[in-house]
Design an enzyme around this catalytic site. Structure first.
Site, PDB file in Angstrom:
ATOM      1  N   LYS A 179     -14.067 -36.980  22.122  1.00 28.82           N
ATOM      2  CA  LYS A 179     -13.230 -37.513  21.045  1.00 28.82           C
ATOM      3  C   LYS A 179     -13.977 -37.672  19.743  1.00 28.82           C
ATOM      4  CE  LYS A 179     -10.290 -40.257  24.063  1.00 28.82           C
ATOM      5  NZ  LYS A 179     -10.808 -41.405  24.805  1.00 28.82           N
ATOM      6  N   GLY A 182     -23.543 -43.612  27.672  1.00 30.35           N
ATOM      7  CA  GLY A 182     -23.541 -43.610  29.125  1.00 30.35           C
ATOM      8  C   GLY A 182     -23.236 -42.224  29.687  1.00 30.35           C
ATOM      9  N   ARG A 213     -27.191 -47.449  35.871  1.00 32.70           N
ATOM     10  CA  ARG A 213     -27.110 -48.794  35.279  1.00 32.70           C
ATOM     11  C   ARG A 213     -27.507 -49.874  36.283  1.00 32.70           C
ATOM     12  NH1 ARG A 213     -21.744 -48.741  31.307  1.00 32.70           N
ATOM     13  NH2 ARG A 213     -22.753 -47.632  29.596  1.00 32.70           N
ATOM     14  N   GLY A 224     -21.517 -47.211  23.180  1.00 37.79           N
ATOM     15  CA  GLY A 224     -21.131 -47.885  21.949  1.00 37.79           C
ATOM     16  C   GLY A 224     -22.235 -48.783  21.400  1.00 37.79           C
TER      17      GLY A 224
HETATM   18  C1  3PG Z   1     -19.741 -49.059  28.157  1.00 38.00           C
HETATM   19  O1  3PG Z   1     -19.622 -48.424  29.206  1.00 38.00           O
HETATM   20  O2  3PG Z   1     -19.831 -48.495  27.046  1.00 38.00           O
HETATM   21  C2  3PG Z   1     -19.861 -50.552  28.234  1.00 38.00           C
HETATM   22  O3  3PG Z   1     -19.819 -50.971  29.541  1.00 38.00           O
HETATM   23  C3  3PG Z   1     -18.809 -51.232  27.380  1.00 38.00           C
HETATM   24  O4  3PG Z   1     -17.536 -50.972  27.878  1.00 38.00           O
HETATM   25  P1  3PG Z   1     -16.269 -51.147  26.926  1.00 38.00           P
HETATM   26  O5  3PG Z   1     -16.325 -50.034  25.918  1.00 38.00           O
HETATM   27  O6  3PG Z   1     -15.071 -51.079  27.835  1.00 38.00           O
HETATM   28  O7  3PG Z   1     -16.416 -52.481  26.256  1.00 38.00           O
END
Ligand code: 3PG
Ligand code: MG
Length: 397
Positions: free
Chosen positions: A202, A355, A41, A378
């Site tokens: 999950k 990720g 990242r 997400g």
């Molecule tokens: C992730 O790693 O998916 C993003 O950085 C968002 O993080 P979060 O789900 O804690 O908002």
């Protein structure tokens, strides 16, 4: 969805010379022993930072790390990130202890051309996740221009991703542009057959995506921890494997919906089992419906790899989100490695989302040959489901 890109204001078109540019990035990276364990990242943000620096702009970087929930958590300070960024960028990185206040204003006033400022973890402030307008205005007051390059955080409507755009001219960074362009190939007339491979620990975090993807793809292959809740929903006893009992009803509906649409949901027919999750575990292969009560399934088995490979070889578009086993442990990494290889060998347009799946293919050495590895988890799933990304809307005309 080509239009999504067309109307996006691009950092390349922003006047940045001599300007203070607030850049939101996603440096939510894994740490190990106080160091950055995967810098993908950070690397992904370099084109935007270089673009600004090369044109005489002053990047003031904002990021979150983890979920400190509005409190200072010392282990989630951004110092290790600053060290790695400085090495990769080849410019001096001045890491501050806060995001707002006098120290920050002072550091920005003392800025030297070619250097960058990195603010402290923005989630140390409860106002961030609340998208507090006063806090957003304070962040905005640090700069003249705002650039959002935090693709992986675009699904969060927070002060540093959404609110701030009310107060500054706002542009999409280069990573955001690249991600949108790649992922638009999945949502905007994908070539068929289009298949989704879903894994991860999950079931809950994938359920929404599974529900929507069933209406978009030609087949869904399921592995990882998610598979056991699906097997259980079909009435199969999965021994000691991880199952989310609270989801069984909803998953039955997903299975029913897929049947009505004639979209096969392919579940593991065999799995790698063990009594414990460790590198030294005594692993063996079991039929998916014969897992003993004292064992748990921790990877897809060789027959399942073969079945998945067959599906992959026929597909023209493939999206994969979620590791297929507990890949961090050698005995349970084969499924994820083999499917990574199969994607790399395929001529299809192949996307890895999430990720963690990106980390897995990098760690297992199979990322070469995959068309696009998204930095988002997400955010990537939200886009694939056809959901809007609130922070993205703020960057469009
Ligand atoms: C992730 O790693 O998916 C993003 O950085 C968002 O993080 P979060 O789900 O804690 O908002
Ligand atoms: Mg390929």
């Amino acid at each position: 969805m080509g239009s999504l890109l067309d109307r996006l204001r691009r950092v390349q078109d922003a006047a940045v010379e001599g300007k203070r540019v607030v850049v939101r990035v996603d440096y939510n990276v894994p740490l190990a022993e106080g160091r950055v364990a995967d810098d993908a990242r950070i690397r992904a943000s370099l084109p935007t930072l270089k673009n600004i620096l090369d044109r005489g702009g002053m990047p003031i970087i904002i990021s979150h790390l983890g979920r400190p929930e509005g409190k200072v958590v010392p282990e989630l300070r951004l110092d290790p990130v600053a060290d790695r960024l400085q090495e990769l960028l080849g410019h001096s990185v001045r890491k501050l202890e806060s995001c707002v206040g006098d120290e920050v204003k002072q550091a920005i006033a003392e800025w030297e051309p070619g250097s960058v400022v990195l603010l402290e973890n923005v989630r140390f402030f409860p106002e961030e996740a609340a998208d507090d307008a006063g806090f957003a205005r304070e962040l905005a007051s640090l700069g003249d221009v705002y650039v959002d390059d935090a693709f992986a955080t675009l699904h969060r409507a927070h002060a540093s991703t959404l609110g701030i755009a009310d107060y500054l001219p706002s542009y999409a960074g280069i990573l955001v542009q690249q991600e949108i362009e790649a992922l638009a190939r999945l949502t905007d007339g994908p070539e068929h057959p289009y298949i989704a491979i879903i894994g991860g620990k999950k079931a809950r975090s994938k359920l929404g995506a599974l529900r929507d993807l069933v209406g978009r793809v030609d087949a869904v292959l399921i592995g990882g921890g998610v598979a056991f809740t699906f097997l259980r929903a079909k009435g199969i006893d999965v021994g000691g494997s991880i199952v989310d009992e609270s989801l069984l009803g909803e998953i039955e509906l997903v299975i029913q919906n897929a049947q009505e649409r004639d979209v096969p949901i392919v579940l593991p027919q065999d799995v790698v089992i063990a009594h414990e999750l460790s590198d030294g575990a005594d692993a063996s292969v079991s039929a998916a419906d014969e897992i003993p009560a004292d064992s748990m399934g921790l990877d897809i088995g060789p027959e399942t790899v073969r079945t998945f490979r067959e599906q992959i070889s026929k597909a023209r578009t493939i999206v994969w989100a979620g590791p297929l086993g507990a890949f961090e442990f050698a005995p349970f990494s084969t499924g994820t490695r083999e499917i990574g290889k199969a994607l790399a060998e395929s001529d299809a347009f192949t996307v890895v989302g999430g990720g963690e799946t990106g980390e897995a293919v990098a760690q297992l050495g199979v990322s070469k040959g995959i068309s696009w590895i998204s930095t988002g988890g997400g955010a990537c799933l939200a886009l694939l489901r056809g959901k809007g990304l609130p922070a993205l809307e703020a960057l469009r005309d």
